[in-house]
Design a protein around this motif. Sequence first.
Motif, PDB file in Angstrom:
ATOM      1  N   TRP A  28      34.846  36.261  30.305  1.00 30.79           N
ATOM      2  CA  TRP A  28      34.807  37.902  30.948  1.00 30.79           C
ATOM      3  C   TRP A  28      34.564  38.361  31.889  1.00 30.79           C
ATOM      4  O   TRP A  28      33.767  39.374  31.684  1.00 30.79           O
ATOM      5  CB  TRP A  28      33.328  38.053  29.673  1.00 30.79           C
ATOM      6  CG  TRP A  28      33.279  38.068  28.200  1.00 30.79           C
ATOM      7  CD1 TRP A  28      32.635  37.406  27.678  1.00 30.79           C
ATOM      8  CD2 TRP A  28      33.930  39.243  27.662  1.00 30.79           C
ATOM      9  NE1 TRP A  28      33.144  37.246  26.797  1.00 30.79           N
ATOM     10  CE2 TRP A  28      33.585  38.525  25.726  1.00 30.79           C
ATOM     11  CE3 TRP A  28      34.045  39.997  27.235  1.00 30.79           C
ATOM     12  CZ2 TRP A  28      33.868  39.230  24.906  1.00 30.79           C
ATOM     13  CZ3 TRP A  28      35.042  41.112  26.244  1.00 30.79           C
ATOM     14  CH2 TRP A  28      34.821  40.583  25.439  1.00 30.79           C
ATOM     15  N   LEU A  29      34.632  37.499  32.928  1.00 33.58           N
ATOM     16  CA  LEU A  29      34.847  37.918  34.318  1.00 33.58           C
ATOM     17  C   LEU A  29      36.056  37.617  35.606  1.00 33.58           C
ATOM     18  O   LEU A  29      36.365  38.657  35.699  1.00 33.58           O
ATOM     19  CB  LEU A  29      33.418  38.118  34.939  1.00 33.58           C
ATOM     20  CG  LEU A  29      32.500  38.532  33.917  1.00 33.58           C
ATOM     21  CD1 LEU A  29      31.717  37.874  35.764  1.00 33.58           C
ATOM     22  CD2 LEU A  29      32.233  40.038  34.482  1.00 33.58           C
TER      23      LEU A  29
ATOM     24  N   LEU B  89      40.094  37.275  35.271  1.00 36.52           N
ATOM     25  CA  LEU B  89      41.610  37.657  34.597  1.00 36.52           C
ATOM     26  C   LEU B  89      42.650  37.209  33.749  1.00 36.52           C
ATOM     27  O   LEU B  89      43.383  35.917  34.394  1.00 36.52           O
ATOM     28  CB  LEU B  89      42.243  38.383  35.856  1.00 36.52           C
ATOM     29  CG  LEU B  89      43.514  38.550  35.391  1.00 36.52           C
ATOM     30  CD1 LEU B  89      43.540  40.266  34.825  1.00 36.52           C
ATOM     31  CD2 LEU B  89      44.660  39.571  36.576  1.00 36.52           C
TER      32      LEU B  89
ATOM     33  N   ARG C 226      40.248  43.256  28.505  1.00 38.05           N
ATOM     34  CA  ARG C 226      39.386  43.500  29.100  1.00 38.05           C
ATOM     35  C   ARG C 226      39.900  44.103  30.719  1.00 38.05           C
ATOM     36  O   ARG C 226      39.935  43.477  31.069  1.00 38.05           O
ATOM     37  CB  ARG C 226      38.965  41.897  29.163  1.00 38.05           C
ATOM     38  CG  ARG C 226      38.358  40.752  27.798  1.00 38.05           C
ATOM     39  CD  ARG C 226      39.001  39.338  28.124  1.00 38.05           C
ATOM     40  NE  ARG C 226      38.913  38.961  27.324  1.00 38.05           N
ATOM     41  CZ  ARG C 226      38.931  37.322  27.252  1.00 38.05           C
ATOM     42  NH1 ARG C 226      38.534  37.207  28.298  1.00 38.05           N
ATOM     43  NH2 ARG C 226      39.269  36.511  26.190  1.00 38.05           N
ATOM     44  N   PRO C 227      39.321  45.185  30.658  1.00 36.40           N
ATOM     45  CA  PRO C 227      40.516  46.425  31.967  1.00 36.40           C
ATOM     46  C   PRO C 227      39.636  45.708  32.828  1.00 36.40           C
ATOM     47  O   PRO C 227      40.295  46.057  34.192  1.00 36.40           O
ATOM     48  CB  PRO C 227      40.186  48.000  31.531  1.00 36.40           C
ATOM     49  CG  PRO C 227      39.544  47.459  29.668  1.00 36.40           C
ATOM     50  CD  PRO C 227      39.499  46.249  29.210  1.00 36.40           C
ATOM     51  N   TRP C 228      38.083  45.728  32.964  1.00 39.80           N
ATOM     52  CA  TRP C 228      38.131  45.270  34.149  1.00 39.80           C
ATOM     53  C   TRP C 228      37.702  43.813  34.795  1.00 39.80           C
ATOM     54  O   TRP C 228      37.487  44.701  35.752  1.00 39.80           O
ATOM     55  CB  TRP C 228      35.848  45.701  33.319  1.00 39.80           C
ATOM     56  CG  TRP C 228      35.567  44.275  32.593  1.00 39.80           C
ATOM     57  CD1 TRP C 228      35.263  43.058  32.888  1.00 39.80           C
ATOM     58  CD2 TRP C 228      36.014  44.129  30.827  1.00 39.80           C
ATOM     59  NE1 TRP C 228      34.885  42.112  31.978  1.00 39.80           N
ATOM     60  CE2 TRP C 228      35.161  42.843  31.283  1.00 39.80           C
ATOM     61  CE3 TRP C 228      36.223  45.569  29.948  1.00 39.80           C
ATOM     62  CZ2 TRP C 228      35.469  42.972  28.937  1.00 39.80           C
ATOM     63  CZ3 TRP C 228      35.820  44.768  29.151  1.00 39.80           C
ATOM     64  CH2 TRP C 228      35.675  43.817  28.233  1.00 39.80           C
ATOM     65  N   THR C 229      38.668  43.167  34.282  1.00 41.97           N
ATOM     66  CA  THR C 229      38.737  42.212  34.737  1.00 41.97           C
ATOM     67  C   THR C 229      39.446  42.028  35.884  1.00 41.97           C
ATOM     68  O   THR C 229      40.169  41.240  37.046  1.00 41.97           O
ATOM     69  CB  THR C 229      39.147  40.431  33.882  1.00 41.97           C
ATOM     70  OG1 THR C 229      40.494  41.622  33.148  1.00 41.97           O
ATOM     71  CG2 THR C 229      38.117  40.104  33.053  1.00 41.97           C
TER      72      THR C 229
ATOM     73  N   LEU D   9      39.857  44.002  38.648  1.00 43.69           N
ATOM     74  CA  LEU D   9      38.704  44.328  39.471  1.00 43.69           C
ATOM     75  C   LEU D   9      37.228  43.009  39.600  1.00 43.69           C
ATOM     76  O   LEU D   9      37.396  42.402  40.497  1.00 43.69           O
ATOM     77  CB  LEU D   9      37.665  45.500  39.634  1.00 43.69           C
ATOM     78  CG  LEU D   9      36.940  45.606  40.774  1.00 43.69           C
ATOM     79  CD1 LEU D   9      38.161  45.811  42.158  1.00 43.69           C
ATOM     80  CD2 LEU D   9      36.375  47.390  40.508  1.00 43.69           C
ATOM     81  N   THR D  10      37.013  42.596  38.545  1.00 48.02           N
ATOM     82  CA  THR D  10      35.761  41.560  38.419  1.00 48.02           C
ATOM     83  C   THR D  10      36.664  40.470  38.870  1.00 48.02           C
ATOM     84  O   THR D  10      35.796  39.633  39.698  1.00 48.02           O
ATOM     85  CB  THR D  10      34.650  41.806  37.723  1.00 48.02           C
ATOM     86  OG1 THR D  10      35.745  41.683  36.460  1.00 48.02           O
ATOM     87  CG2 THR D  10      34.151  42.687  37.181  1.00 48.02           C
ATOM     88  N   TYR D  11      37.790  39.800  38.430  1.00 55.29           N
ATOM     89  CA  TYR D  11      37.903  38.624  38.997  1.00 55.29           C
ATOM     90  C   TYR D  11      38.247  38.281  40.507  1.00 55.29           C
ATOM     91  O   TYR D  11      38.248  36.713  41.376  1.00 55.29           O
ATOM     92  CB  TYR D  11      39.388  37.962  38.472  1.00 55.29           C
ATOM     93  CG  TYR D  11      41.170  38.782  39.334  1.00 55.29           C
ATOM     94  CD1 TYR D  11      41.477  37.866  39.675  1.00 55.29           C
ATOM     95  CD2 TYR D  11      40.690  39.862  39.172  1.00 55.29           C
ATOM     96  CE1 TYR D  11      42.595  38.354  41.143  1.00 55.29           C
ATOM     97  CE2 TYR D  11      42.181  41.081  40.015  1.00 55.29           C
ATOM     98  CZ  TYR D  11      42.923  39.745  41.110  1.00 55.29           C
ATOM     99  OH  TYR D  11      43.731  40.056  42.221  1.00 55.29           O
TER     100      TYR D  11
ATOM    101  N   LEU E 276      43.238  45.097  43.222  1.00 52.88           N
ATOM    102  CA  LEU E 276      43.648  45.355  42.238  1.00 52.88           C
ATOM    103  C   LEU E 276      45.445  45.106  42.248  1.00 52.88           C
ATOM    104  O   LEU E 276      46.625  44.339  41.368  1.00 52.88           O
ATOM    105  CB  LEU E 276      43.760  46.725  42.196  1.00 52.88           C
ATOM    106  CG  LEU E 276      41.590  47.689  41.962  1.00 52.88           C
ATOM    107  CD1 LEU E 276      41.890  48.463  42.864  1.00 52.88           C
ATOM    108  CD2 LEU E 276      42.055  47.259  40.225  1.00 52.88           C
TER     109      LEU E 276
END
Length: 298
Positions: A56-57, A59, A69-72, A74-76, A123
Amino acid sequence: MADADSPLFRFQLWRANLPPALRVLLTVNLATYLAYVLLAFFGFFGVPLGQFMVDWLTLPTSWEVALTRPWTVLTYGFVNAFGGFFGLISFVFGFYWLQWMGRDYEESYGAHRLFGLYVMGALGGAVVGLALGAVLPLPRSEYFGLWTPVTAILCAIATLHPTRGIGLFLLGVVPMKWIAVGFVVISLLFSADLSVLGAALVGVLVGRAQQAGSDPAAWAAPLFGGRIGRRPKKKTSRQTVTASRSKRSSSSRSSSKTVGRDAAPALDVDEILDKILDKGYESLTKEEREALDRASRD
């Protein structure tokens, strides 16, 4: 007063002596790595929390999965799912490089620029990694870790200071531009991490923009008090004369000031740490920063 020889005190001193943006980035990366190690430990008892964190975190290399999972994107860049002994070695080196180059970059160009470059590097790496992953077969299923944003910082510094020499074991002094090129090539050969290409591109573009006098990371300035770093202006002839007079005046008083400094009482490191917690590192005076540096070297 805390024991100056205790590991906890030295860690607090080291962390307090970090510039603000670097402190945030190192803290988040260290926290995610320790969390992954702890969750992976639970995996030995049949609780797959570590894999849940990865799913979930990090990419995905497939853009179809990444769209869910568009947030990944950045989170990756903040999640360090390095497993095993070699994963530990990779994280330690990445952590060291971030501290080394991040401090240099932040102290030279400002806190918001370091933080902005880190985020933009992540990004940019996500965009290029997903684009190339759509047309190339990849031996990996996800991107993660601080190495991608660190690549952006490395390439930005190499763009701004291409001939700056860095001493490397067995290689001698190597210019920054060749260190950046070699790092990207090694990353592609040994990890197949295509995201470093996007991060390298972001680093070069940000470095070029700074050379041209613009600030691509201005959006991050409000996160650090709204102070946007600017290039120092060239002194006019009147300013030069004034500075010269001031320098001569200060040198004439140097002997008496030296005696005053030697007689000044030592600053309390605990009080300095409390001041950092209350008001931030930027609130320290020059004397307080020097006291922290001396304590960290003792």
